[in-house]
Design a protein around this motif. Structure first.
Motif, PDB file in Angstrom:
ATOM      1  N   ARG A  10       8.603   1.816   6.490  1.00  0.00           N
ATOM      2  CA  ARG A  10       7.500   1.915   7.337  1.00  0.00           C
ATOM      3  C   ARG A  10       7.122   3.505   8.032  1.00  0.00           C
ATOM      4  NH1 ARG A  10       6.462  -3.030  10.528  1.00  0.00           N
ATOM      5  NH2 ARG A  10       7.028  -4.800   9.268  1.00  0.00           N
ATOM      6  N   PRO A  11       6.571   4.188   7.149  1.00  0.00           N
ATOM      7  CA  PRO A  11       6.435   5.449   7.376  1.00  0.00           C
ATOM      8  C   PRO A  11       5.442   5.769   8.459  1.00  0.00           C
ATOM      9  CG  PRO A  11       5.229   4.942   5.506  1.00  0.00           C
ATOM     10  CD  PRO A  11       6.082   3.786   5.820  1.00  0.00           C
ATOM     11  N   ARG A  12       5.551   6.640   9.256  1.00  0.00           N
ATOM     12  CA  ARG A  12       4.469   7.130  10.019  1.00  0.00           C
ATOM     13  C   ARG A  12       3.050   7.425   9.371  1.00  0.00           C
ATOM     14  NH1 ARG A  12       7.217  11.840  12.914  1.00  0.00           N
ATOM     15  NH2 ARG A  12       5.376  12.697  12.451  1.00  0.00           N
ATOM     16  N   PHE A  13       2.043   6.869  10.146  1.00  0.00           N
ATOM     17  CA  PHE A  13       0.658   7.358   9.423  1.00  0.00           C
ATOM     18  C   PHE A  13       0.510   8.508   9.246  1.00  0.00           C
ATOM     19  CE2 PHE A  13      -4.162   7.774   9.879  1.00  0.00           C
ATOM     20  CZ  PHE A  13      -4.567   6.908   8.842  1.00  0.00           C
ATOM     21  N   GLU A  14       1.000   9.402  10.058  1.00  0.00           N
ATOM     22  CA  GLU A  14       0.804  10.898   9.632  1.00  0.00           C
ATOM     23  C   GLU A  14       1.380  11.315   8.373  1.00  0.00           C
ATOM     24  OE1 GLU A  14       2.270  15.389  11.249  1.00  0.00           O
ATOM     25  OE2 GLU A  14       3.132  13.444  12.192  1.00  0.00           O
ATOM     26  N   THR A  15       2.594  10.667   8.171  1.00  0.00           N
ATOM     27  CA  THR A  15       3.162  11.014   6.715  1.00  0.00           C
ATOM     28  C   THR A  15       2.326  10.444   5.567  1.00  0.00           C
ATOM     29  OG1 THR A  15       5.128  10.949   7.730  1.00  0.00           O
ATOM     30  CG2 THR A  15       5.183  10.533   5.350  1.00  0.00           C
ATOM     31  N   VAL A  16       1.698   9.238   5.774  1.00  0.00           N
ATOM     32  CA  VAL A  16       0.929   8.697   4.786  1.00  0.00           C
ATOM     33  C   VAL A  16      -0.317   9.438   4.544  1.00  0.00           C
ATOM     34  CG1 VAL A  16      -0.558   6.459   4.262  1.00  0.00           C
ATOM     35  CG2 VAL A  16       1.733   6.219   5.171  1.00  0.00           C
ATOM     36  N   THR A  17      -1.185  10.018   5.403  1.00  0.00           N
ATOM     37  CA  THR A  17      -2.151  10.643   5.351  1.00  0.00           C
ATOM     38  C   THR A  17      -1.712  12.057   4.897  1.00  0.00           C
ATOM     39  OG1 THR A  17      -2.164  11.640   7.652  1.00  0.00           O
ATOM     40  CG2 THR A  17      -3.581   9.551   7.292  1.00  0.00           C
ATOM     41  N   ARG A  18      -0.707  12.849   5.167  1.00  0.00           N
ATOM     42  CA  ARG A  18      -0.258  13.966   4.199  1.00  0.00           C
ATOM     43  C   ARG A  18      -0.141  13.484   2.819  1.00  0.00           C
ATOM     44  NH1 ARG A  18       4.107  16.483   8.193  1.00  0.00           N
ATOM     45  NH2 ARG A  18       4.201  18.212   6.805  1.00  0.00           N
ATOM     46  N   VAL A  19       0.534  12.572   2.464  1.00  0.00           N
ATOM     47  CA  VAL A  19       0.816  12.384   1.280  1.00  0.00           C
ATOM     48  C   VAL A  19      -0.463  12.120   0.449  1.00  0.00           C
ATOM     49  CG1 VAL A  19       1.891  10.811  -0.317  1.00  0.00           C
ATOM     50  CG2 VAL A  19       3.027  11.615   1.745  1.00  0.00           C
ATOM     51  N   VAL A  20      -1.389  11.394   1.044  1.00  0.00           N
ATOM     52  CA  VAL A  20      -2.765  10.861   0.469  1.00  0.00           C
ATOM     53  C   VAL A  20      -3.416  12.202   0.243  1.00  0.00           C
ATOM     54  CG1 VAL A  20      -5.054   9.921   0.856  1.00  0.00           C
ATOM     55  CG2 VAL A  20      -2.728   8.691   1.423  1.00  0.00           C
ATOM     56  N   GLN A  21      -3.395  13.161   1.100  1.00  0.00           N
ATOM     57  CA  GLN A  21      -4.078  14.145   0.940  1.00  0.00           C
ATOM     58  C   GLN A  21      -3.599  15.150  -0.133  1.00  0.00           C
ATOM     59  OE1 GLN A  21      -4.468  16.186   4.970  1.00  0.00           O
ATOM     60  NE2 GLN A  21      -5.851  15.049   5.441  1.00  0.00           N
ATOM     61  N   ALA A  22      -2.185  15.428  -0.353  1.00  0.00           N
ATOM     62  CA  ALA A  22      -1.367  16.035  -1.213  1.00  0.00           C
ATOM     63  C   ALA A  22      -1.879  15.402  -2.466  1.00  0.00           C
ATOM     64  CB  ALA A  22      -0.177  15.825  -1.055  1.00  0.00           C
TER      65      ALA A  22
ATOM     66  N   PHE B  73       0.758  -1.267   0.031  1.00  0.00           N
ATOM     67  CA  PHE B  73      -0.052   0.049  -0.001  1.00  0.00           C
ATOM     68  C   PHE B  73       0.908   1.251  -0.075  1.00  0.00           C
ATOM     69  CE2 PHE B  73      -2.202   3.248   2.535  1.00  0.00           C
ATOM     70  CZ  PHE B  73      -3.222   3.612   1.700  1.00  0.00           C
ATOM     71  N   VAL B  74       1.751   1.265   0.824  1.00  0.00           N
ATOM     72  CA  VAL B  74       2.857   2.278   0.911  1.00  0.00           C
ATOM     73  C   VAL B  74       3.493   2.509  -0.496  1.00  0.00           C
ATOM     74  CG1 VAL B  74       4.766   3.358   2.005  1.00  0.00           C
ATOM     75  CG2 VAL B  74       3.059   2.474   3.504  1.00  0.00           C
ATOM     76  N   ALA B  75       3.918   1.509  -0.939  1.00  0.00           N
ATOM     77  CA  ALA B  75       4.686   1.476  -2.276  1.00  0.00           C
ATOM     78  C   ALA B  75       3.863   2.131  -3.329  1.00  0.00           C
ATOM     79  CB  ALA B  75       5.424   0.126  -2.637  1.00  0.00           C
TER      80      ALA B  75
END
Length: 100
Positions: A79-91, A43-45
């Protein structure tokens, strides 16, 4: 005798999913398929693939994460932090949702 020209491995173009992520529909279908697999690393990839398709520099600016950090955070083994994932998803102009 077979007169057809044989394709050599070196002549094949390396597959990159980014080449197929042209529309929002393509992106949604790709991410949905990855989510069905259930592998968080995949998912992250996949988010990284989408970021590359949309332009990593632009996504880095929008998410407030440096470009270099973004590349590191969105690799399969990361293994990024969830905060990083959500920021990227929003971006990326997407949002995560849960359905029962």
């Amino acid at each position: 005798m077979n007169s057809a020209k044989k394709t050599k491995i070196k002549d094949l173009k390396k597959f990159d999913v980014v080449d197929y992520l042209k529309t929002e529909k393509d992106i949604a279908a790709y991410l949905s398929a990855v989510l069905e697999d259930g592998d968080p690393a995949l998912f992250v990839a996949a988010i990284g693939d989408i970021a590359r398709a949309k332009g990593m520099t632009e996504i880095a600016k929008k998410s407030g994460v440096t470009r270099e950090s973004l590349y590191r955070a969105l690799k399969v083994e990361a293994r990024p932090r969830f905060e990083t994932v959500t920021r990227v998803v929003q971006a990326l102009g997407m949002k995560l949702s849960i359905h029962a």
